[in-house]
Design a protein around this motif. Structure first.
Motif, PDB file in Angstrom:
ATOM      1  N   ARG A   1     -11.221   1.715 -34.462  1.00  0.00           N
ATOM      2  CA  ARG A   1     -11.346   3.172 -34.498  1.00  0.00           C
ATOM      3  C   ARG A   1     -10.104   3.828 -33.902  1.00  0.00           C
ATOM      4  O   ARG A   1      -9.589   4.824 -34.413  1.00  0.00           O
ATOM      5  CB  ARG A   1     -12.609   3.590 -33.727  1.00  0.00           C
ATOM      6  N   GLN A   2      -9.628   3.250 -32.803  1.00  0.00           N
ATOM      7  CA  GLN A   2      -8.459   3.824 -32.130  1.00  0.00           C
ATOM      8  C   GLN A   2      -7.218   3.714 -33.016  1.00  0.00           C
ATOM      9  O   GLN A   2      -6.409   4.647 -33.086  1.00  0.00           O
ATOM     10  CB  GLN A   2      -8.235   3.093 -30.799  1.00  0.00           C
ATOM     11  N   ALA A   3      -7.072   2.578 -33.689  1.00  0.00           N
ATOM     12  CA  ALA A   3      -5.903   2.376 -34.553  1.00  0.00           C
ATOM     13  C   ALA A   3      -5.849   3.420 -35.658  1.00  0.00           C
ATOM     14  O   ALA A   3      -4.771   3.894 -36.033  1.00  0.00           O
ATOM     15  CB  ALA A   3      -5.934   0.969 -35.150  1.00  0.00           C
ATOM     16  N   LEU A   4      -6.985   3.784 -36.190  1.00  0.00           N
ATOM     17  CA  LEU A   4      -7.015   4.798 -37.249  1.00  0.00           C
ATOM     18  C   LEU A   4      -6.609   6.160 -36.703  1.00  0.00           C
ATOM     19  O   LEU A   4      -5.830   6.893 -37.326  1.00  0.00           O
ATOM     20  CB  LEU A   4      -8.409   4.862 -37.867  1.00  0.00           C
ATOM     21  N   LYS A   5      -7.120   6.510 -35.526  1.00  0.00           N
ATOM     22  CA  LYS A   5      -6.778   7.812 -34.936  1.00  0.00           C
ATOM     23  C   LYS A   5      -5.292   7.917 -34.608  1.00  0.00           C
ATOM     24  O   LYS A   5      -4.694   8.988 -34.683  1.00  0.00           O
ATOM     25  CB  LYS A   5      -7.605   8.035 -33.675  1.00  0.00           C
TER      26      LYS A   5
ATOM     27  N   LEU B   1     -14.509   1.649 -23.869  1.00  0.00           N
ATOM     28  CA  LEU B   1     -15.515   1.114 -24.774  1.00  0.00           C
ATOM     29  C   LEU B   1     -16.397   2.176 -25.397  1.00  0.00           C
ATOM     30  O   LEU B   1     -17.011   1.953 -26.426  1.00  0.00           O
ATOM     31  CB  LEU B   1     -16.431   0.135 -24.004  1.00  0.00           C
ATOM     32  N   THR B   2     -16.473   3.324 -24.735  1.00  0.00           N
ATOM     33  CA  THR B   2     -17.466   4.319 -25.153  1.00  0.00           C
ATOM     34  C   THR B   2     -17.185   4.822 -26.553  1.00  0.00           C
ATOM     35  O   THR B   2     -16.144   4.565 -27.132  1.00  0.00           O
ATOM     36  CB  THR B   2     -17.545   5.472 -24.147  1.00  0.00           C
ATOM     37  N   ASN B   3     -18.078   5.608 -27.040  1.00  0.00           N
ATOM     38  CA  ASN B   3     -18.267   5.796 -28.467  1.00  0.00           C
ATOM     39  C   ASN B   3     -17.013   5.798 -29.335  1.00  0.00           C
ATOM     40  O   ASN B   3     -16.802   4.915 -30.118  1.00  0.00           O
ATOM     41  CB  ASN B   3     -19.050   7.089 -28.686  1.00  0.00           C
ATOM     42  N   LEU B   4     -16.159   6.792 -29.223  1.00  0.00           N
ATOM     43  CA  LEU B   4     -15.081   6.896 -30.214  1.00  0.00           C
ATOM     44  C   LEU B   4     -13.709   7.199 -29.627  1.00  0.00           C
ATOM     45  O   LEU B   4     -12.789   7.519 -30.357  1.00  0.00           O
ATOM     46  CB  LEU B   4     -15.442   7.986 -31.236  1.00  0.00           C
ATOM     47  N   ASN B   5     -13.578   7.127 -28.309  1.00  0.00           N
ATOM     48  CA  ASN B   5     -12.288   7.514 -27.728  1.00  0.00           C
ATOM     49  C   ASN B   5     -11.559   6.335 -27.118  1.00  0.00           C
ATOM     50  O   ASN B   5     -12.156   5.344 -26.800  1.00  0.00           O
ATOM     51  CB  ASN B   5     -12.515   8.591 -26.664  1.00  0.00           C
TER      52      ASN B   5
ATOM     53  N   ILE C   1       0.252   7.985 -42.690  1.00  0.00           N
ATOM     54  CA  ILE C   1      -0.476   9.192 -43.122  1.00  0.00           C
ATOM     55  C   ILE C   1       0.130  10.368 -42.354  1.00  0.00           C
ATOM     56  O   ILE C   1      -0.355  10.742 -41.281  1.00  0.00           O
ATOM     57  CB  ILE C   1      -1.989   9.055 -42.844  1.00  0.00           C
ATOM     58  N   PRO C   2       1.212  10.938 -42.853  1.00  0.00           N
ATOM     59  CA  PRO C   2       2.035  11.870 -42.061  1.00  0.00           C
ATOM     60  C   PRO C   2       1.325  13.144 -41.615  1.00  0.00           C
ATOM     61  O   PRO C   2       1.650  13.702 -40.568  1.00  0.00           O
ATOM     62  CB  PRO C   2       3.214  12.187 -42.989  1.00  0.00           C
ATOM     63  N   GLU C   3       0.356  13.634 -42.386  1.00  0.00           N
ATOM     64  CA  GLU C   3      -0.298  14.900 -42.047  1.00  0.00           C
ATOM     65  C   GLU C   3      -1.785  14.710 -41.742  1.00  0.00           C
ATOM     66  O   GLU C   3      -2.603  15.577 -42.022  1.00  0.00           O
ATOM     67  CB  GLU C   3      -0.120  15.906 -43.191  1.00  0.00           C
ATOM     68  N   LEU C   4      -2.124  13.577 -41.136  1.00  0.00           N
ATOM     69  CA  LEU C   4      -3.527  13.254 -40.859  1.00  0.00           C
ATOM     70  C   LEU C   4      -4.121  14.250 -39.854  1.00  0.00           C
ATOM     71  O   LEU C   4      -3.644  14.400 -38.739  1.00  0.00           O
ATOM     72  CB  LEU C   4      -3.652  11.831 -40.308  1.00  0.00           C
ATOM     73  N   ALA C   5      -5.188  14.929 -40.272  1.00  0.00           N
ATOM     74  CA  ALA C   5      -5.827  15.922 -39.402  1.00  0.00           C
ATOM     75  C   ALA C   5      -7.325  15.682 -39.231  1.00  0.00           C
ATOM     76  O   ALA C   5      -7.937  16.265 -38.334  1.00  0.00           O
ATOM     77  CB  ALA C   5      -5.606  17.330 -39.964  1.00  0.00           C
ATOM     78  N   LEU C   6      -7.909  14.841 -40.088  1.00  0.00           N
ATOM     79  CA  LEU C   6      -9.346  14.575 -39.990  1.00  0.00           C
ATOM     80  C   LEU C   6      -9.616  13.093 -40.234  1.00  0.00           C
ATOM     81  O   LEU C   6      -9.184  12.529 -41.242  1.00  0.00           O
ATOM     82  CB  LEU C   6     -10.127  15.403 -41.024  1.00  0.00           C
ATOM     83  N   VAL C   7     -10.329  12.476 -39.303  1.00  0.00           N
ATOM     84  CA  VAL C   7     -10.768  11.087 -39.440  1.00  0.00           C
ATOM     85  C   VAL C   7     -12.291  11.096 -39.576  1.00  0.00           C
ATOM     86  O   VAL C   7     -12.994  11.635 -38.726  1.00  0.00           O
ATOM     87  CB  VAL C   7     -10.348  10.234 -38.223  1.00  0.00           C
ATOM     88  N   ILE C   8     -12.777  10.491 -40.656  1.00  0.00           N
ATOM     89  CA  ILE C   8     -14.220  10.347 -40.868  1.00  0.00           C
ATOM     90  C   ILE C   8     -14.537   8.858 -40.812  1.00  0.00           C
ATOM     91  O   ILE C   8     -13.913   8.056 -41.528  1.00  0.00           O
ATOM     92  CB  ILE C   8     -14.654  10.915 -42.237  1.00  0.00           C
ATOM     93  N   ILE C   9     -15.470   8.478 -39.953  1.00  0.00           N
ATOM     94  CA  ILE C   9     -15.842   7.066 -39.822  1.00  0.00           C
ATOM     95  C   ILE C   9     -17.305   6.913 -40.221  1.00  0.00           C
ATOM     96  O   ILE C   9     -18.192   7.463 -39.578  1.00  0.00           O
ATOM     97  CB  ILE C   9     -15.600   6.540 -38.396  1.00  0.00           C
TER      98      ILE C   9
ATOM     99  N   GLN D   1      -3.846  14.789 -31.997  1.00  0.00           N
ATOM    100  CA  GLN D   1      -5.236  14.347 -31.970  1.00  0.00           C
ATOM    101  C   GLN D   1      -5.974  14.874 -33.209  1.00  0.00           C
ATOM    102  O   GLN D   1      -6.039  16.078 -33.433  1.00  0.00           O
ATOM    103  CB  GLN D   1      -5.903  14.888 -30.710  1.00  0.00           C
ATOM    104  N   PRO D   2      -6.501  13.992 -34.050  1.00  0.00           N
ATOM    105  CA  PRO D   2      -7.181  14.473 -35.253  1.00  0.00           C
ATOM    106  C   PRO D   2      -8.607  14.935 -34.939  1.00  0.00           C
ATOM    107  O   PRO D   2      -9.199  14.559 -33.929  1.00  0.00           O
ATOM    108  CB  PRO D   2      -7.210  13.228 -36.151  1.00  0.00           C
ATOM    109  N   HIS D   3      -9.142  15.741 -35.805  1.00  0.00           N
ATOM    110  CA  HIS D   3     -10.570  16.041 -35.740  1.00  0.00           C
ATOM    111  C   HIS D   3     -11.323  14.764 -36.125  1.00  0.00           C
ATOM    112  O   HIS D   3     -10.856  13.992 -36.970  1.00  0.00           O
ATOM    113  CB  HIS D   3     -10.926  17.172 -36.708  1.00  0.00           C
ATOM    114  N   LEU D   4     -12.474  14.552 -35.500  1.00  0.00           N
ATOM    115  CA  LEU D   4     -13.204  13.306 -35.697  1.00  0.00           C
ATOM    116  C   LEU D   4     -14.637  13.588 -36.125  1.00  0.00           C
ATOM    117  O   LEU D   4     -15.364  14.328 -35.456  1.00  0.00           O
ATOM    118  CB  LEU D   4     -13.194  12.505 -34.391  1.00  0.00           C
ATOM    119  N   LEU D   5     -15.013  13.015 -37.258  1.00  0.00           N
ATOM    120  CA  LEU D   5     -16.370  13.156 -37.767  1.00  0.00           C
ATOM    121  C   LEU D   5     -16.933  11.760 -37.989  1.00  0.00           C
ATOM    122  O   LEU D   5     -16.361  10.957 -38.724  1.00  0.00           O
ATOM    123  CB  LEU D   5     -16.369  13.931 -39.094  1.00  0.00           C
ATOM    124  N   SER D   6     -18.042  11.465 -37.335  1.00  0.00           N
ATOM    125  CA  SER D   6     -18.683  10.157 -37.480  1.00  0.00           C
ATOM    126  C   SER D   6     -19.984  10.325 -38.244  1.00  0.00           C
ATOM    127  O   SER D   6     -20.682  11.323 -38.087  1.00  0.00           O
ATOM    128  CB  SER D   6     -18.976   9.547 -36.109  1.00  0.00           C
ATOM    129  N   LEU D   7     -20.300   9.315 -39.055  1.00  0.00           N
ATOM    130  CA  LEU D   7     -21.528   9.334 -39.834  1.00  0.00           C
ATOM    131  C   LEU D   7     -22.383   8.142 -39.438  1.00  0.00           C
ATOM    132  O   LEU D   7     -21.862   7.034 -39.249  1.00  0.00           O
ATOM    133  CB  LEU D   7     -21.225   9.253 -41.331  1.00  0.00           C
TER     134      LEU D   7
END
Length: 674
Positions: free
Chosen positions: A396-400, A670-674, A377-385, A406-412
């Motif tokens: 989660r880390q593999a996707l980022k 281990l903590t939330n998303l990093n 994903i060459p221009e990945l700028a936003l990850v939504i989980i 560093q992409p912007h990160l939005l969790s639902l």
């Protein structure tokens, strides 16, 4: 001998005991020291014989006589007379012949056991005995009880720990002295000693406070350090296009709630900055998280950058893909959204990979298939989980890591987060809440019913089906429950609703089978769907108005609330029946679910009842297994948060505290998303 030494280095406990401790996963001395009790029995109150009443008692006595004899069935009984200054009492042991030779006359002992009436006489039966001259481990004190394994008792564990008391007392401090003094904490050595060998309730409470404070402090500090590192990294700035946002909102088939508008605006402000967004959208069932996520992705696509949305199931990914495609098509962005899931054929996946690489696809929605190495994903700028707690740290880390920066990160999250969890596990996140429901969303009524009552209500349920509406029947397992499995409930549904079309959904079906069942149900080719909890999150069947959940006590509150959110999603109200056996009384937590539709309140109650692991659980293992601290202790959480901020503001050096550094570094991963 030190904390990292093998248990075999402890003199006097024997290889047999070491082997049993190893079976509990205890390999080193530190493992044993940090194997905390699960509960305590207070045997510290020593009573005179004359004042004894039935129940558990502890006495301080001398043995005046002791003898053994055989009784019927070949059993051996040992009886003794014990006395103090106020009287005498009989002690009785069954099949413990060694008592006759091990107990000495005219020697002081502590005796603890149950004083009760058996065979027409009062005695203390099968009591624990310890000499007063010894350090009592099992009587006349607050006695810890540990989780055990076959052949290993709590007294065996205490015996091994007693060999380490000098080492425990010398445990090096793990917290800065400023924090220990500021919050009036006992030393780590004293706390560890008192947690295993408390000499008073006061000492035990002080130990629990110290160890609980440390657990929370480490968790919060890890979160604060992650937040600091995240804020100091760079991300692509995504400009806000007001005209585009207005056009998008105007073309939606529904009106946004104020909460949705506010969340979208917070996201736009976050992404316009050069530091990466780290925001969580938490919303109750049906609060409209998908629309907010689509609005976030819209601005990224408009900036010629790419966004991804990772969902926990293929069903949910397909549904998101269908919903978002309709939204994007309405504003002339058809073809910009693509699906990538494991259930697609290799040819389909290969074409999707190429479209993503060529930047024909700018918003890709999928499952774990997104994190495969071949996905570029060459221009990945936003990850939504979506449902982020269902994904492991590595996923989660593999996707980022697909992003060049560093992409912007939005969790639902559709499971509302209790405030105490938000302050600890999720402290590094900016949180937006969607509390307000869309005006089109119908109320779901919940009713507790026994099996016999349910049978009397079948005609009411059939009224909905006769009107052309649909129903879910939910089980907690596929085929293991003798009465409430999917297999058995399918038979029940076919018998009770023979004139209606019944389908089945569960995790063992192949992807194409699941897809066909859900398509048939969505197209109203099935009237009833018997399913496991695979339909728990995100499944949108507007025509479904009834749900029967069998064996409701086996589900958590948050899960039941999610499940009932699958009905009443269209123009007709929903009804959820929580079914229990005729001979069972519904618990207070199920009664709370019957009386409340507030997911936030129910999440708080679920946390109090079952703990955090049950809500955010298995995939956060290592982060949620608090052994001492309680997330209901808001004062301790507040103090730990204050201490973590103090640590950061003062710029204290984590490396000066090796034990703290080791644990915090582990928690940071281990903590939330990093």
């Amino acid at each position: 001998m030190n904390e990292s030494s093998d248990l075999r280095d402890i003199k006097g406990i024997g290889t047999s005991l070491v082997d049993k401790l190893n079976r509990l996963g205890l390999k080193t001395i530190n493992d044993l020291i940090e194997y905390f009790p699960r509960r305590y029995d207070d045997l510290s109150s020593v009573s005179p014989i004359k004042s004894l009443s039935p129940g558990h008692v502890t006495i301080r006595v001398m043995i005046k006589s002791i003898a053994g004899r055989y009784i019927k069935n070949g059993r051996r009984i040992t009886e003794a007379i014990a006395s103090d200054d106020t009287g005498s009492i009989k002690l009785t042991w069954f099949n413990q012949p060694y008592r006759e030779t091990s107990l000495k006359r005219d020697t002081l002992y502590y005796i603890s056991g149950k004083y009760e009436l058996r065979y027409g006489r009062f005695a203390i039966y099968n009591p624990i005995v310890e000499a007063v001259s010894d350090f009592p481990l099992n009587t006349a004190r607050i006695v810890p009880r540990y989780s055990q394994t076959k052949g290993l008792s709590s007294s065996d564990i205490r015996r091994a720990l007693f060999k380490l008391t000098d080492l425990i007392a010398l445990t090096p401090e793990s917290l800065p002295i400023e924090i220990i003094k500021k919050y009036k904490l006992v030393s780590l050595g004293n706390a560890l000693y008192a947690i295993h060998f408390p000499d008073s309730i006061k000492a035990l409470e002080a130990a629990k406070r110290r160890l609980g404070f440390e657990e929370l402090f480490m968790m919060i500090l890890a979160s604060e350090l992650n937040k600091s590192a995240y804020e100091n990294s760079s991300a692509v700035e995504i400009s806000f296009d007001q005209a585009l946002a207005k056009n998008f909102v105007d073309k939606l088939p529904f009106s946004l709630t104020d909460d949705q508008r506010k969340a979208a605006w917070q996201i736009y402000l976050d992404m316009a900055r050069s530091r990466p967004m780290n925001r969580l959208i938490e919303g109750d069932v049906g609060s409209g998280k998908t629309a907010v996520a689509a609005m976030a992705a819209l601005m990224v696509v408009n900036a010629d950058k790419q966004a991804v949305l990772m969902a926990p199931t293929e069903l949910l990914a397909r549904q998101h893909d269908g919903t978002v495609n309709l939204m994007f098509k309405a504003i002339g962005l058809a073809g910009k959204v693509d699906l990538l899931i494991g259930g697609m054929s290799e040819a389909q996946k290969s074409k999707a990979h190429q479209r993503i690489l060529n930047q024909e696809t700018m918003f890709v929605i999928g499952t774990h298939a997104l994190i495969q190495d071949k996905v570029k994903i060459p221009e990945l700028a936003l990850v939504i989980i979506d449902e982020q707690h269902r994904f492991g740290v590595n996923q989660r880390q593999a996707l980022k890591l697909k992003a060049n920066t560093q992409p912007h990160l939005l969790s639902l999250s559709a499971t509302p987060i209790p405030r105490s969890l938000a302050l600890t596990l999720f402290g590094e996140l900016d949180i937006s809440k969607l509390i307000e429901k869309p005006s089109s969303r119908q109320l779901v009524k919940t009713l507790l019913v026994s099996e016999s009552v349910l049978n009397r209500k079948l005609n009411e349920i059939k009224t909905e089906l006769r009107a052309g509406r649909q129903m879910f029947i939910v089980s907690s397992n596929i085929d293991t429950h003798p009465k409430y499995s999917v297999t058995e409930l399918q038979k029940w549904a076919n018998a009770k609703f023979s004139e209606y079309r019944v389908g089945v959904m569960h995790g063992r079906l192949k992807s194409d089978e699941k897809d066909k069942v859900m398509k048939d149900f969505a197209a109203n080719k099935l009237d009833i769907l018997v399913s496991t909890t695979v339909i728990e999150v995100g499944i949108d069947i507007p025509n479904a108005t009834s749900m029967l959940i069998f064996d409701a006590e086996s589900f958590g509150l948050a899960q039941l609330h999610q499940l009932r959110g699958r009905v009443g999603r269209g123009k007709h109200p929903g009804m959820a029946y929580l079914v229990h056996p005729d001979d069972a009384t519904p618990s207070d937590r199920l009664k709370a679910l019957e009386s409340s539709n507030d997911g936030f309140k129910l999440a708080e109650l679920d946390l109090d009842i079952r703990g955090p692991g049950a809500i955010y659980g298995k995939l956060q293992h290592g982060l949620l297994d608090l052994r001492v601290a309680g997330l209901a202790d808001k004062k301790l959480i507040s103090e730990a948060r204050e201490a973590a901020k103090f640590f950061m503001i003062k710029g204290l050096n984590l490396l000066k505290y090796p034990k703290l550094a080791t644990e915090v570094t582990k928690l940071q991963k281990l903590t939330n998303l990093n």
